[in-house]
Design a protein around this motif. Structure first.
Motif, short mmCIF file in Angstrom:
data_model
loop_
_atom_site.label_atom_id
_atom_site.label_comp_id
_atom_site.label_asym_id
_atom_site.label_seq_id
_atom_site.Cartn_x
_atom_site.Cartn_y
_atom_site.Cartn_z
N THR A 83 0.84 -1.20 0.00
CA THR A 83 0.00 0.00 0.00
C THR A 83 0.87 1.25 0.00
OG1 THR A 83 -1.56 -1.27 1.29
CG2 THR A 83 -1.99 1.09 1.11
N ALA A 84 1.96 1.20 0.76
CA ALA A 84 2.85 2.36 0.84
C ALA A 84 3.46 2.68 -0.51
CB ALA A 84 3.95 2.11 1.87
N ARG A 85 3.58 1.66 -1.35
CA ARG A 85 4.18 1.87 -2.67
C ARG A 85 3.18 2.36 -3.70
NH1 ARG A 85 8.99 -0.64 -3.74
NH2 ARG A 85 8.42 -0.74 -5.92
N MET A 86 1.89 2.33 -3.34
CA MET A 86 0.86 2.66 -4.32
C MET A 86 0.69 4.16 -4.46
SD MET A 86 -0.15 -0.06 -5.49
CE MET A 86 -1.32 -1.36 -5.49
N VAL A 87 0.61 4.62 -5.69
CA VAL A 87 0.32 6.03 -5.93
C VAL A 87 -0.78 6.13 -6.98
CG1 VAL A 87 2.49 7.12 -5.27
CG2 VAL A 87 2.30 6.04 -7.48
N PRO A 88 -1.61 7.16 -6.85
CA PRO A 88 -2.68 7.32 -7.84
C PRO A 88 -2.11 7.66 -9.21
CG PRO A 88 -2.62 9.20 -6.34
CD PRO A 88 -1.65 8.20 -5.81
N VAL A 89 -2.77 7.19 -10.25
CA VAL A 89 -2.24 7.38 -11.61
C VAL A 89 -2.20 8.85 -12.02
CG1 VAL A 89 -2.87 5.11 -12.47
CG2 VAL A 89 -4.50 6.97 -12.67
N TRP A 90 -2.99 9.71 -11.36
CA TRP A 90 -2.97 11.11 -11.79
C TRP A 90 -1.59 11.74 -11.66
CZ3 TRP A 90 -1.28 14.38 -8.11
CH2 TRP A 90 -1.63 14.17 -6.78
N GLN A 91 -0.74 11.15 -10.80
CA GLN A 91 0.60 11.72 -10.66
C GLN A 91 1.37 11.70 -11.97
OE1 GLN A 91 2.94 10.58 -7.34
NE2 GLN A 91 1.38 11.18 -5.87
N VAL A 92 1.04 10.73 -12.82
CA VAL A 92 1.65 10.71 -14.15
C VAL A 92 0.69 11.26 -15.20
CG1 VAL A 92 2.41 9.16 -16.00
CG2 VAL A 92 3.34 8.90 -13.70
N PHE A 93 -0.60 10.94 -15.05
CA PHE A 93 -1.59 11.35 -16.05
C PHE A 93 -1.75 12.87 -16.12
CE2 PHE A 93 -4.36 7.30 -16.45
CZ PHE A 93 -3.23 6.59 -16.77
N ASP A 94 -1.45 13.55 -15.04
CA ASP A 94 -1.69 14.98 -14.99
C ASP A 94 -0.89 15.79 -16.00
OD1 ASP A 94 -3.73 15.17 -13.30
OD2 ASP A 94 -2.70 16.39 -11.80
N ARG A 95 0.19 15.21 -16.50
CA ARG A 95 0.94 15.99 -17.47
C ARG A 95 0.44 15.75 -18.89
NH1 ARG A 95 5.43 12.76 -19.45
NH2 ARG A 95 5.52 10.83 -18.28
N PHE A 96 -0.49 14.81 -19.06
CA PHE A 96 -0.93 14.49 -20.41
C PHE A 96 -1.83 15.54 -21.06
CE2 PHE A 96 -0.15 9.82 -19.23
CZ PHE A 96 1.18 9.95 -19.59
N PRO A 97 -2.73 16.21 -20.31
CA PRO A 97 -3.58 17.20 -20.98
C PRO A 97 -2.76 18.23 -21.75
CG PRO A 97 -4.40 16.80 -18.78
CD PRO A 97 -3.10 16.05 -18.91
N ARG A 98 -1.68 18.66 -21.17
CA ARG A 98 -0.83 19.64 -21.80
C ARG A 98 -0.21 19.06 -23.07
NH1 ARG A 98 3.07 23.71 -21.04
NH2 ARG A 98 3.40 24.22 -23.21
N LEU A 99 0.27 17.84 -22.95
CA LEU A 99 0.90 17.16 -24.07
C LEU A 99 -0.09 16.99 -25.23
CD1 LEU A 99 3.37 14.40 -23.61
CD2 LEU A 99 1.40 13.77 -24.97
N VAL A 100 -1.31 16.56 -24.88
CA VAL A 100 -2.34 16.34 -25.90
C VAL A 100 -2.69 17.67 -26.57
CG1 VAL A 100 -4.77 15.73 -26.24
CG2 VAL A 100 -3.28 14.26 -24.86
#
Lengths: 153, 651
Positions: B331-348
């Motif tokens: 559980t301690a290793r789990m992070v929500p995907v938005w931490q990576v997904f959040d940079r995609f809107p700009r890229l798109v």
């Protein structure tokens, strides 16, 4: 400028002597990490015949090669003999041998080159002639070449 | 305690990056929302302001000044002095990029990067050249060296629960750095120091008398706080500000912190306490966990041989604790995907503009969690898939309108949980993949038999994933070099996952990446083939059945499994691993699946389900590429982990 003493040191190699496929063999002691008792290896499907498989050495998985098979002898029995854990080609792997004999210092000058017929495609790097470490001659194995030949990338 | 500057620099980078992500996100909203979107504008403003404060405390003055300029311009937008126009948005996005680059190099150079200078120039051009001041790229003296009390309102680290303690050292202080450090340590003895301004590192290095401020969470009274600070020596003035919101209280007043208030403050801080941890440390924990699990397995096996009730009881208890510990670590290793997904809107957005396409980009399932190391690895493949969708999937607006679709394409990136895996899906409503064209290319390249009339989704994926087989008419800057899908598939398979494709003609394309939730420990079925044991990760296991009972039939010379209404091809694990010998009588079937495809895998015996620790091993040359790793069984013997997805390659 190397001093005379250090040059003399460089001229001597410490070799680990062992027996495989009924032959006296050797390798640089500097690449040897440890020696463990041979254990049943987990077969790796599709691997070359001399790759015995995987063994567990205190939580690390090592691929073990059977030097005897590489030299054309029949496959050794499972769990008999020793495994020399060596570093070669940037990897750590095991080499199954019949028995480990001794550590001997051998002068570089005493080593003889091996002819193409007996160098086993580069696996044997040099020959210690009879009379230097005993009555028999010894084949000095190249662990980098063994890793290159047996292991992927 | 450690005062390693590198540690602070790392923390600064992480936190400033988060602010930059917020800035980009808010800029995108602002672009969509137009001039009326004051909330987004304020969010951009806040992010820039926060980073400015952070840069100032770190002594990164070129970047701080850049931020200041940016802030001034944003302020003019906020006050309606600047027209909200696409050119302005582009200039702001460019500024965000330059800002990010500047932050990255801030620790190496005190000068502004050329990008920063260019970005500001562009902003000024858009703004009509009436900038608030000349932007100078020159190193400055650290802010801490100015004699006055630090303006705490401008430095965000001091925002938060607790009391603000402001200290000014005597003008004749000897070793002011050491004294300041001592003062912080003294306060640490009576409470928790949440932040200091300037940073502790700057304070300790200081060679001139300092004014500094810090935020303290404590139950100690104001006089006790003052006494603690004064005990460090060379203190001219101490000010304890417990007002929280109203920071600028009268100087001489020392507010008394009431016990009740402090307790409330403590409770508030407890709910939001986070510790940033080095991933390497989490990895080390996970490795140790793995060793512990293997040892547990051995202990359970040994105790079974002894048969002592008290020993068994204790071991059962230890097992439960180990299982709980494992869950905690995972559980301690789990992070929500938005931490990576959040940079995609700009890229798109950028890619769509470059390609002249109109796209509504939607992200779903942002809160789905994934193992940190997996998430780090998955960013690049997802970028490939998004670019493919933009470049080849979604049509130009006029083409879409002609086809009776809305001018703006729809691109959805979603994350979802499915049993022991996470599905990451990129789908577009574009033209879909031209099967006829792929088939023609594949036949020309000799990948597909000339008699094949139509490709199914699985064959289609295999063809487009083939290196060098691209159907793009032109190689664009974005994708179409024929390496995209190939690279995605290679990467995903290395992570123990698989890629699925669905592309109904004219209705768009959906690529689904299936990943295990964590890399290091997976749930697997242990299966016996002869004397050998193999692990089959549950990610691709659907169900298991007994062999026989009429379920297996002989059709057209090969064995098939009749499962409900389906006919599934059968594979034999013994043959898969090239093992000789006669199979046993009572055998079992594992139904494996990848995408729409299912197969039955016949094994000699199922030895149960187990959490296994994935270990790397050096594969031999020419060995079968069917294994994603190996594990150590309870008896200490290694067992290979079958990459179930790869079993479909041959069928």
């Amino acid at each position: 400028m190397a001093s005379i003493e250090s040059t003399a040191d460089l001229d001597v190699k410490r070799l680990l002597l062992f027996r495989a496929a009924g032959r006296l063999c050797a390798c640089d002691l500097s690449v040897v990490r440890e020696i463990v008792a041979a254990r049943v290896a987990t077969r790796l499907p599709g691997a070359p015949a001399w790759v015995m498989g995987l063994i567990n050495v205190r939580g690390t998985l090592l691929t073990v090669m059977d030097l005897a098979v590489r030299f054309g002898a029949p496959r050794s029995a499972d769990g008999v003999g020793s495994v020399i854990v060596v570093a070669g080609g940037g990897k750590l792997f095991g080499l199954r041998v019949d028995s480990v004999r001794d550590v001997r210092a051998v002068a570089d000058a005493a080593l003889e080159p091996v002819d193409d017929q007996r160098n086993a495609d580069g696996v044997v790097r040099a020959l210690v002639p009879a009379g230097v470490v005993g009555d028999e001659s010894a084949l000095v194995c190249d662990m980098d070449a063994i890793a290159r030949e047996a292991l992927a990338g | 305690m450690s005062l390693d500057p590198a540690r602070y620099a790392e923390l600064f980078r992480t936190e400033s990056r988060e602010q930059l992500a917020t800035m980009n996100r808010s800029l995108l909203l602002l672009e969509q929302g137009g001039a009326d979107d004051q909330d987004s504008l304020s969010a951009v403003f806040r992010a820039v302001h926060t980073v400015k404060g952070m840069c100032a405390t770190m002594g990164y003055h070129a970047v701080a000044e850049f931020a200041h300029e940016l802030e001034s311009l944003l302020d003019r937008v906020r006050r309606g002095e600047l027209a909200h126009a696409p050119a302005l948005m582009d200039a702001l996005f460019a500024a965000a990029d330059a800002f990010e680059g500047g932050l990255d190099s801030a620790s190496d150079t005190s000068l502004a990067t050329p990008e920063m200078t260019a970005a500001l120039q562009r902003l000024h051009d858009v703004a009509g050249g009436t900038a608030t001041g000349e932007f100078r790229a020159r190193p400055q003296e650290p802010m801490a060296a100015h004699g006055a009390l630090v303006d705490v309102a401008a430095t965000d680290p001091l925002d938060g629960p607790g009391v603000i303690v402001r200290v000014r050292q005597s003008a004749d202080a000897i070793l002011p750095g050491v004294r300041a450090f001592l003062a912080v340590e003294k306060l640490r003895a009576i409470g928790a120091v949440m932040a200091t301004s300037p940073t502790e590192e700057v304070l300790r290095e200081a060679t001139t008398p300092q004014a500094f401020a810090l935020r303290l969470v404590t139950t100690a009274s104001a006089s006790a706080i003052e006494a603690a600070v004064r005990s460090a020596g060379d203190v001219a003035q101490v000010e304890v500000d417990a007002s929280g919101q109203v920071r600028r209280s009268t100087r001489a007043t020392i507010a008394v912190v009431r016990e009740g208030e402090a307790a409330a403050v403590r409770a508030a801080s407890r709910t939001t306490r986070f510790v940033r941890m080095d991933l390497a440390r989490l990895d080390a924990l996970m490795n140790l966990m793995g060793e512990l699990m293997i040892t547990r397995g051995r202990l359970l096996q040994l105790s079974a041989g002894i048969g002592d009730a008290a020993l068994d009881d204790t071991l059962q208890h230890a097992s439960r604790l180990i299982a709980e510990l494992q869950t905690e670590i995972i559980t301690a290793r789990m992070v929500p995907v938005w931490q990576v997904f959040d940079r995609f809107p700009r890229l798109v957005r950028d890619a769509a503009r470059q390609l002249g396409k109109d796209v509504n980009f939607v992200i779903e399932g942002k809160d789905i969690e994934l193992d940190r190391s997996l998430l780090d690895e998955i960013g690049e493949p997802v970028v490939h898939l998004l670019r493919n969708a933009l470049d080849h999937g979604i049509e130009a607006p006029e083409v879409r309108v002609a086809a009776g679709k809305p001018a703006a394409g729809r691109l959805v990136l979603s994350a979802a949980r499915d049993r022991a895996s996470v599905l990451i899906r990129v789908s577009d409503d574009g033209r879909g993949i031209d099967r006829a064209k792929v088939l023609a290319r594949a036949q020309a390249a000799g990948l597909v038999d000339a008699t094949v009339r139509e490709l199914d989704d699985e064959q289609l994926l295999r063809c487009i994933a083939h290196p060098g087989l691209s159907t793009a008419e032109q190689v664009s800057d974005l994708s179409g070099r024929g390496v995209g899908v190939d690279a995605v598939q290679t990467k995903v398979r290395a992570l123990g996952g698989s890629v699925e494709l669905r592309s109904p003609p004219g209705l768009g394309t959906t690529m689904t990446v299936r990943l295990p939730i964590t890399l290091a420990i997976v749930r697997a079925l242990l299966a016996r083939a002869g004397t050998e044991c193999y692990a089959l990760p549950l990610t691709h296991v659907r169900e298991t059945l007994e062999y026989g009972g009429g379920a297996v039939q002989h059709v057209k010379g090969r064995d098939v499994l009749v499962l409900r209404d389906e006919l599934l091809p059968l594979l034999d694990l013994r043959q898969v691993v090239r093992q000789g010998g006669a199979p046993g009588k009572a055998r079992e079937i594992v139904v494996i699946e990848r995408g729409d495809r299912r197969s039955g895998l016949v094994v000699d015996e199922l030895l149960g389900q187990q959490e296994i620790v994935v270990k790397p091993f050096d594969a031999p040359r020419e060995g079968l590429a069917l294994f994603s790793g190996a594990t150590i069984l309870a008896d200490g013997a290694p067992a290979l982990i079958v990459d179930v997805g790869s079993l479909f390659q041959g069928t």
